[in-house]
Design an enzyme around this catalytic site. Structure first.
Site, PDB file in Angstrom:
ATOM      1  CB  CYS A 139      -0.941  -0.007   1.192  1.00 24.50           C
ATOM      2  SG  CYS A 139      -0.110  -0.089   2.806  1.00 24.50           S
ATOM      3  CG  HIS A 323      -4.125   0.742   4.358  1.00 29.85           C
ATOM      4  ND1 HIS A 323      -3.445  -0.124   3.541  1.00 29.85           N
ATOM      5  CD2 HIS A 323      -5.105   1.283   3.581  1.00 29.85           C
ATOM      6  CE1 HIS A 323      -3.983  -0.117   2.340  1.00 29.85           C
ATOM      7  NE2 HIS A 323      -4.985   0.735   2.336  1.00 29.85           N
ATOM      8  CG  ASN A 343      -8.083   2.027   1.056  1.00 26.84           C
ATOM      9  OD1 ASN A 343      -7.061   1.468   0.665  1.00 26.84           O
ATOM     10  ND2 ASN A 343      -8.858   1.521   1.991  1.00 26.84           N
TER      11      ASN A 343
END
Length: 462
Positions: A139, A323, A343
């Site tokens: 990520c 994250h 995201n």
């Protein structure tokens, strides 16, 4: 980028700074006198010669690469072969397991299986929605790519190969910070896919675009394997992709202050380099931190945010723990301090105040108009700073170099015959009428020397 030395400037440093200052003055004078010639020369180089080079390369690929494709002789990277060696130590699987579970497929075949007519390097506008993270904990990399996709021309700068090729050979430029130089990586377009479904195991394509998959593969080769992308630093990714100056602000819960850290590289005993952080004296409270984000967002710098510790299998009010997210925008509208994030999964959005389903948008139509808000299940969402402050503990900044490199001709890959011509005409129109050339000439920035800004904390480019 080498280790930054901290301390009082020497006489040599002062002399060097004086020469730089004089050089900048003469450069500004030269721009003021010769600006029409510079703008015209840059327009000819970017669009006219860009169009000619594109047709020449298409003709060459059509003849030479066409013969190779017909003979089933496409490019395969021998230094990073499509085998378990490129995957690395992944999920404690043996090399035999990896070879059984992964089938390598070319991007053109993956796109064709999805019902598209043909793969492209870039299809239409490059945007964060092009990015979808797969079954790899990268990520941090996907967030860095989303940051680049949010600024015009940033992604194109990384690619030396400017459009999709059936031969499958691509050249990508990355910054080798420990050695302070650009390196060119040559990769093929063989992508690891699930042996049962035929779909990519890691980053997913958005329609018929290939750039995300290829940049993930280039970064995997840069680090040694795909497995080595499982966990990393968004700040390091931004540095490798841009070659620009990076730093972070991390929230200290005891002081309730955001403390700035600079990244540097130090040689280790294995012949490689460790990425380390150095604490600085800069410490900002909440309002100062928002002002700093607002300042750098206006300067078109890259910003990424992470939620700190925790498992990405957990989420609180839609915010995934442990994250990394890309910061797409920062705005102060009326009295509201708002931050837009994305995201990299393309899903899992904030469900609190100012989320897509929040009634606040209808209660404050001025804010809705100012932000051009449109709800969508794409992983992009707005949240107020006071809520952001509660969930996100680290902010990565990349002071972006801007200028004529931001301007690139759109080759319109979907039109093999007239695409470059259309790109030349439309590009020239925007270059002159939308003042892209003026902005690149007079408002460019080199992210090499820094000083503290007057209207926000942190560092700003000279």
């Amino acid at each position: 980028m080498g280790e930054h030395q901290v301390g009082a400037p020497t006489e040599l440093d002062k002399l060097d700074a004086g020469f730089r200052g004089a050089g900048k003055q003469w450069l500004c004078i030269g721009k003021a006198i010769f600006w029409p010639i510079i703008l015209l020369a840059q327009a000819i180089w970017i669009y006219f010669f860009g169009c000619i080079f594109a047709y020449g390369k298409r003709l060459g690929r059509g003849v030479l690469c066409g013969l190779c494709v017909c003979c089933n002789c496409t490019y395969k990277d021998k230094k990073f072969p499509p085998t378990h060696a490129a995957i690395g130590a992944w999920e404690n699987k043996s090399p035999e397991q990896i070879d059984r579970e992964i089938k390598w497929r070319r991007i053109g075949d993956i796109v064709a299986a999805g019902g598209k007519t043909g793969a492209k390097l870039f299809a239409g506008k490059i945007e964060p929605a092009d990015i979808c993270q797969g079954g790899l904990g990268d990520c941090w990399l996907m967030s860095a790519l989303a940051c680049l996709a949010n600024q015009e021309g940033a992604v194109q700068q990384v690619f030396l190969t400017k459009e999709y090729t059936n031969y499958g050979r691509y050249r990508i430029r990355l910054w080798d910070a420990p050695n302070e130089k650009w390196v060119t990586l040559t990769i093929d377009d063989w992508i690891p896919c699930n042996a049962n479904t035929g779909l990519p195991v890691f980053a997913k394509p958005n329609g018929d675009e290939a750039w995300v998959l290829l940049l993930e593969k280039a970064m995997a080769k840069f680090k040694g394997s795909y497995a080595k992308l499982d966990g990393g630093s968004t700040m390091w990714a931004l540095e490798a992709l841009t070659g620009d100056y990076v730093f972070e602000f991390r929230l200290d819960p005891k002081l309730n202050k955001w403390q700035r850290r600079e990244m540097f590289h130090r040689a280790n005993n294995t012949g490689g380099f460790d990425v380390l952080l150095r604490l600085t004296d800069d410490a900002l409270d909440g309002d100062e931190m928002f002002s700093t984000m607002l300042f750098y967002n206006r300067k078109r710098s890259f910003i990424a945010a992470s939620t700190g510790s925790g498992s990405d299998k957990d989420n609180v009010n839609g915010i995934v723990q442990g994250h990394a997210y890309a910061v797409c925008n920062v705005k102060l509208v009326d009295r509201f301090q708002l931050v837009q994030l994305r995201n990299p999964w393309g899903t899992f959005e904030w469900d609190g105040a100012w989320s897509d389903k929040s009634p606040l948008w209808e209660q404050h139509p001025k804010v809705k108009r100012a932000l051009d808000f449109t709800p969508g299940d794409d992983g992009t969402f707005w949240m107020e700073w006071k809520d952001f402050y509660s969930y996100y503990k680290c902010l990565d900044f990349c002071i972006r170099t801007t200028g004529f490199d931001d301007i690139a001709i759109d080759l319109h890959e979907e039109r093999p015959l007239c695409g470059p011509t259309i790109g030349c005409v439309l590009g020239c129109t925007r270059y002159w009428l939308c003042c892209l050339g003026i902005r690149a000439l007079f408002f460019s920035r080199k992210a090499r020397h820094f000083e503290k800004p007057q209207d926000g904390g942190g560092c700003a480019a000279c």
